[in-house]
Design a protein around this motif. Sequence first.
Motif, PDB file in Angstrom:
ATOM      1  N   LEU A 121       0.841  -1.194   0.000  1.00  0.00           N
ATOM      2  CA  LEU A 121       0.000   0.000   0.000  1.00  0.00           C
ATOM      3  C   LEU A 121       0.876   1.244   0.000  1.00  0.00           C
ATOM      4  O   LEU A 121       1.752   1.397   0.854  1.00  0.00           O
ATOM      5  CB  LEU A 121      -0.911  -0.007   1.236  1.00  0.00           C
ATOM      6  N   ARG A 122       0.633   2.123  -0.970  1.00  0.00           N
ATOM      7  CA  ARG A 122       1.358   3.390  -1.020  1.00  0.00           C
ATOM      8  C   ARG A 122       0.789   4.373  -0.005  1.00  0.00           C
ATOM      9  O   ARG A 122      -0.361   4.233   0.427  1.00  0.00           O
ATOM     10  CB  ARG A 122       1.262   3.992  -2.425  1.00  0.00           C
ATOM     11  N   PRO A 123       1.559   5.395   0.383  1.00  0.00           N
ATOM     12  CA  PRO A 123       1.043   6.389   1.333  1.00  0.00           C
ATOM     13  C   PRO A 123      -0.176   7.104   0.763  1.00  0.00           C
ATOM     14  O   PRO A 123      -0.299   7.331  -0.440  1.00  0.00           O
ATOM     15  CB  PRO A 123       2.213   7.356   1.521  1.00  0.00           C
ATOM     16  N   ALA A 124      -1.087   7.459   1.639  1.00  0.00           N
ATOM     17  CA  ALA A 124      -2.298   8.166   1.235  1.00  0.00           C
ATOM     18  C   ALA A 124      -1.946   9.597   0.830  1.00  0.00           C
ATOM     19  O   ALA A 124      -1.078  10.231   1.425  1.00  0.00           O
ATOM     20  CB  ALA A 124      -3.314   8.171   2.370  1.00  0.00           C
ATOM     21  N   ALA A 125      -2.631  10.081  -0.187  1.00  0.00           N
ATOM     22  CA  ALA A 125      -2.444  11.457  -0.664  1.00  0.00           C
ATOM     23  C   ALA A 125      -3.767  12.193  -0.549  1.00  0.00           C
ATOM     24  O   ALA A 125      -4.819  11.656  -0.923  1.00  0.00           O
ATOM     25  CB  ALA A 125      -1.953  11.461  -2.111  1.00  0.00           C
ATOM     26  N   PHE A 126      -3.705  13.423  -0.033  1.00  0.00           N
ATOM     27  CA  PHE A 126      -4.919  14.216   0.166  1.00  0.00           C
ATOM     28  C   PHE A 126      -4.919  15.388  -0.800  1.00  0.00           C
ATOM     29  O   PHE A 126      -3.942  16.122  -0.904  1.00  0.00           O
ATOM     30  CB  PHE A 126      -4.985  14.714   1.607  1.00  0.00           C
ATOM     31  N   SER A 127      -6.050  15.535  -1.508  1.00  0.00           N
ATOM     32  CA  SER A 127      -6.166  16.636  -2.454  1.00  0.00           C
ATOM     33  C   SER A 127      -7.640  16.944  -2.672  1.00  0.00           C
ATOM     34  O   SER A 127      -8.431  16.024  -2.939  1.00  0.00           O
ATOM     35  CB  SER A 127      -5.497  16.282  -3.791  1.00  0.00           C
ATOM     36  N   ASP A 128      -7.992  18.232  -2.572  1.00  0.00           N
ATOM     37  CA  ASP A 128      -9.349  18.705  -2.837  1.00  0.00           C
ATOM     38  C   ASP A 128     -10.399  17.927  -2.037  1.00  0.00           C
ATOM     39  O   ASP A 128     -11.461  17.545  -2.554  1.00  0.00           O
ATOM     40  CB  ASP A 128      -9.668  18.597  -4.334  1.00  0.00           C
ATOM     41  N   LEU A 185      -5.813   6.573  -2.564  1.00  0.00           N
ATOM     42  CA  LEU A 185      -5.093   5.395  -2.094  1.00  0.00           C
ATOM     43  C   LEU A 185      -4.739   4.511  -3.279  1.00  0.00           C
ATOM     44  O   LEU A 185      -5.537   4.365  -4.219  1.00  0.00           O
ATOM     45  CB  LEU A 185      -5.936   4.608  -1.093  1.00  0.00           C
ATOM     46  N   SER A 186      -3.540   3.911  -3.230  1.00  0.00           N
ATOM     47  CA  SER A 186      -3.072   3.030  -4.302  1.00  0.00           C
ATOM     48  C   SER A 186      -2.552   1.736  -3.697  1.00  0.00           C
ATOM     49  O   SER A 186      -1.738   1.756  -2.776  1.00  0.00           O
ATOM     50  CB  SER A 186      -1.953   3.700  -5.119  1.00  0.00           C
ATOM     51  N   VAL A 187      -3.040   0.605  -4.238  1.00  0.00           N
ATOM     52  CA  VAL A 187      -2.612  -0.725  -3.811  1.00  0.00           C
ATOM     53  C   VAL A 187      -1.820  -1.354  -4.943  1.00  0.00           C
ATOM     54  O   VAL A 187      -2.210  -1.264  -6.111  1.00  0.00           O
ATOM     55  CB  VAL A 187      -3.817  -1.605  -3.433  1.00  0.00           C
ATOM     56  N   LEU A 188      -0.696  -1.994  -4.602  1.00  0.00           N
ATOM     57  CA  LEU A 188       0.188  -2.611  -5.578  1.00  0.00           C
ATOM     58  C   LEU A 188       0.221  -4.116  -5.367  1.00  0.00           C
ATOM     59  O   LEU A 188       0.017  -4.601  -4.257  1.00  0.00           O
ATOM     60  CB  LEU A 188       1.613  -2.050  -5.456  1.00  0.00           C
ATOM     61  N   ARG A 189       0.482  -4.840  -6.463  1.00  0.00           N
ATOM     62  CA  ARG A 189       0.785  -6.267  -6.344  1.00  0.00           C
ATOM     63  C   ARG A 189       1.977  -6.580  -7.228  1.00  0.00           C
ATOM     64  O   ARG A 189       2.215  -5.930  -8.256  1.00  0.00           O
ATOM     65  CB  ARG A 189      -0.413  -7.131  -6.711  1.00  0.00           C
ATOM     66  N   ALA A 190       2.747  -7.595  -6.829  1.00  0.00           N
ATOM     67  CA  ALA A 190       4.023  -7.851  -7.498  1.00  0.00           C
ATOM     68  C   ALA A 190       3.835  -8.457  -8.878  1.00  0.00           C
ATOM     69  O   ALA A 190       4.572  -8.128  -9.810  1.00  0.00           O
ATOM     70  CB  ALA A 190       4.879  -8.775  -6.629  1.00  0.00           C
ATOM     71  N   ARG A 191       2.882  -9.346  -9.040  1.00  0.00           N
ATOM     72  CA  ARG A 191       2.689 -10.025 -10.324  1.00  0.00           C
ATOM     73  C   ARG A 191       1.289  -9.745 -10.852  1.00  0.00           C
ATOM     74  O   ARG A 191       0.325  -9.741 -10.089  1.00  0.00           O
ATOM     75  CB  ARG A 191       2.880 -11.535 -10.173  1.00  0.00           C
ATOM     76  N   PRO A 192       1.136  -9.532 -12.160  1.00  0.00           N
ATOM     77  CA  PRO A 192      -0.207  -9.380 -12.738  1.00  0.00           C
ATOM     78  C   PRO A 192      -0.966 -10.692 -12.631  1.00  0.00           C
ATOM     79  O   PRO A 192      -0.372 -11.772 -12.606  1.00  0.00           O
ATOM     80  CB  PRO A 192       0.068  -8.986 -14.186  1.00  0.00           C
TER      81      PRO A 192
END
Length: 926
Positions: A220-227, A232-239
Amino acid sequence: MAGLGALGFSAPLLLWGLVLLPTLWFLLRAVPPAPIRRRFPGVALLLGLADDEAQADRTPWWLLLLRMLAVAALILGFAGPVLNPQERTPGQGPLLVLLDGSWADARDWPRRIDRLEAVLDEAGRDGRPVAVVLATDPPGDGLPFQAAELWAARLAGVQPAAWLPDPEAVAAWADGLEGRFDTVWLSGGLDWPGRTALLSALERHGRVGVLESQRPLMALRPAAFSDGTIALSVLRARPGPETEAVLAASGRDPAGVERVLARLPVTFAPGETRAGAELVLPPELRNRISRFAIEEVRSAGAVSLTDDSLKRREVALIAGNENREGLQLLSPLHYLHQALAPTADLIEGTLGDVVLAHPDVIVLADVATLSPAESEALQGWVEAGGMLLRFAGPRLAASDVSRAEEDPLMPVRLRAGGRTVGGAMSWGEPKTLRPFGEASPFFGLPVPDDVRVNAQVMAQPDPSLADRSIAALSDGTPLVTRKKLGKGEVVLFHVTANAEWSTLPLSGLFVQMLERLAVSTRPARPDAVELAGTTWVPETVLDAFGALGEAGTLPGVPGEALAGARPGPGLPPGLYAGEDRRLAVNVIGADTVLSPAAWPARIAVEGFAVARETVLKGWVLALALALLAVDVLASLWLSGRLRGARVPSRAGGAMVLALALLLPGGLRADEAMPDDALALRATSEVVLAHVRTGDAEVDRIADAGLRGLSRKLAERTSIEPAAPIEVDLETDELSFFPFLYWPVTANQPMPSPAAYARLNRYLRTGGMILFDTRDADVAGYGGGSSEGRRLQQLARPLDIPPLEPIPPDHVLTRTFYLLQDFPGRNAGREVWVEAAPADAERVDGMPFRDLNDGVTPVVIGGNDWASAWAVDGQGVAMFPVGRGYAGERQREIAFRFGINLIMHVLTGNYKSDQVHVPALLDRLGQ
């Protein structure tokens, strides 16, 4: 190792013994030999006689089968059966077991440890020395080769780290490796800098095998606040295929309890490695969030801590004069709106209203005089932790606020009037700002050359002025002052919040100064230049499994290291606090991309799934012994020695075999029900019992007291009681016990109606209860002690006859010993028994009255008899009684009273019979 499917044998040649089982069958059938049948008429005379010992003419088939199974189990057991035997080629030489040891390993760490144990077991059987190394914590020099058994004992202390291996440290360690050794690499499945170089270095020393989990790796990437939206962005290593994950936002609720405040589903599209989602929450709820996490993923990479960049502060703006609607640029709040609106939630209203809203900051722009109620409420808010930010202006300069004495809501005293520079009647040219000092929260901010101050309110010189000044003009005149007030603080800008007195609100420095004062939230993470020269103290740290813990004694870290935000041993992920804000160091950065580990075709890669070998030798031999034990019981059964008569029927034999096969561990008697066990134990011997009070110490003393009394009874009388029993009035049957000792406690629960019915039935059928309040040293019977009052409550529902103190001629005074006193650990208190009939009279020549043959159902006292009787396992008295010889004499009389009591229970009033008169008169005469 030879095997059959999933079952193998370490000594398969022993299985040839199974071929001999048919021969053994016929041998057993021939023993004993069949008798020759002859007709003899005299046998008719023996009909009807029973033979104590019987012998079968032929061994029954079921007993033969039982013996064959026992022998077969012995053969199989000694052949060494093994479940899931592993075919392997024994290795030689030292073995290095390398683990990545990072947060990527934490998601299935128990499986890794199980696989590591299997590797160590195999190396131990081959006699290979082993070294276990974590890439996140490489050893300082060489490889620590030790016996596999030693490493297996230390696996509980092997834990992953919350960061990836340091490529420089790993490269330095790899360059120092020497000698030949094979490597088993337990990979976390994630590529990291330096991994390929390390693989090449290890291959130069021997063969390398890889064990890698196939479970998906997410982060999980750090949360970003805007407007007003949290991205939030979630990553996985393999498609892979479409997959859904659930994000949880956690924080403290208004009661201060950590809980999940919001959940958000996130879906990976097929073939994609990134999934995004947006979350919109009210400011109050958003500011409470302390971290985001991927649910059901146990890893530090699946956790993102939040800091002040997400928590927009609530700022209340109040102006002293806001009636120039057409002149927006001259409004005292215009530049504050422009500076704070992008990064803070603004509140406007009356001072009384905004204090009730509990904002983080209250800004007073040229507000001079406050009413007493407003001043009191505002001061209480600041002392509770709020920040009051004040700006000067014409109204404040013309007022008498903080002139004669310092106002609690002002950081310094002010001079009358003010100071004007740069005009015809001024004191000189407009002033610039002096560089900020190291003690100032503005330290490190560059001072623009175009910032000029034309007018200001002047601070009254004071010994504390230098400490409270955090910004000054080039001539040393304080520009910004600050003081602590309770848990909060008061800050004063000595210029206006608009451009009337200075150009400060027109510059970017104005926004930066508000950020340093924590008035607003910084929208972006500070860079290395801004963090230079600062020190940050860790508050909480994150372990590899995503759990937060206290930082403890971890040292502070310089701001330059925090700017890089690369987690490692010197910078563990967590939350770091500075003077005016907090920064989060997360495992995953805003630009992090998860790359799966790619291995060359020459490297064998296996999964963690492995069928562990299970040695069955002990279980099979135990089965053989159980079958042999059943064979002995069956033989005794057939011979008539187990039961008194022969049972030759085939049905009886089949029943024995069925029980032997179905019951684990062979034949065994059915366990008796608790009630049956209690009845058998209480009726097979004389047993004294005590009532369970619920007080563990009182119950322990009661049990020890009855044990001591039982010893004395066995030593001095023909009564040999068994060990005493503790009874539960709610569940146990009381009719088995002739005597109950009931110690009364102040907080003893009242029995239920069913228990009282059982007690009354017990008293009516000849049972005796000794009530002992144990309070003779502090109260008389029926007196003011809590135990005495509790006894009255307990006894009220009981069917108790009229009572009286023990008269001198009562049978208790002579059932075994002649007594006139009945002490326990306490002495000198009356003991109450059933009152004698009103018509009971003493006959001439008799030393006592002619009483009936009943037993008093209750005896009531408070002399603490159990403590006087109590002995430990060696028969030593547990509690002192009195002092010296007199005390031991008192204990002896207490034992004699107990013996008289039990004799009275068991024999009734037989000592009142006239047949005992001569002996008693003789004793009384002595």
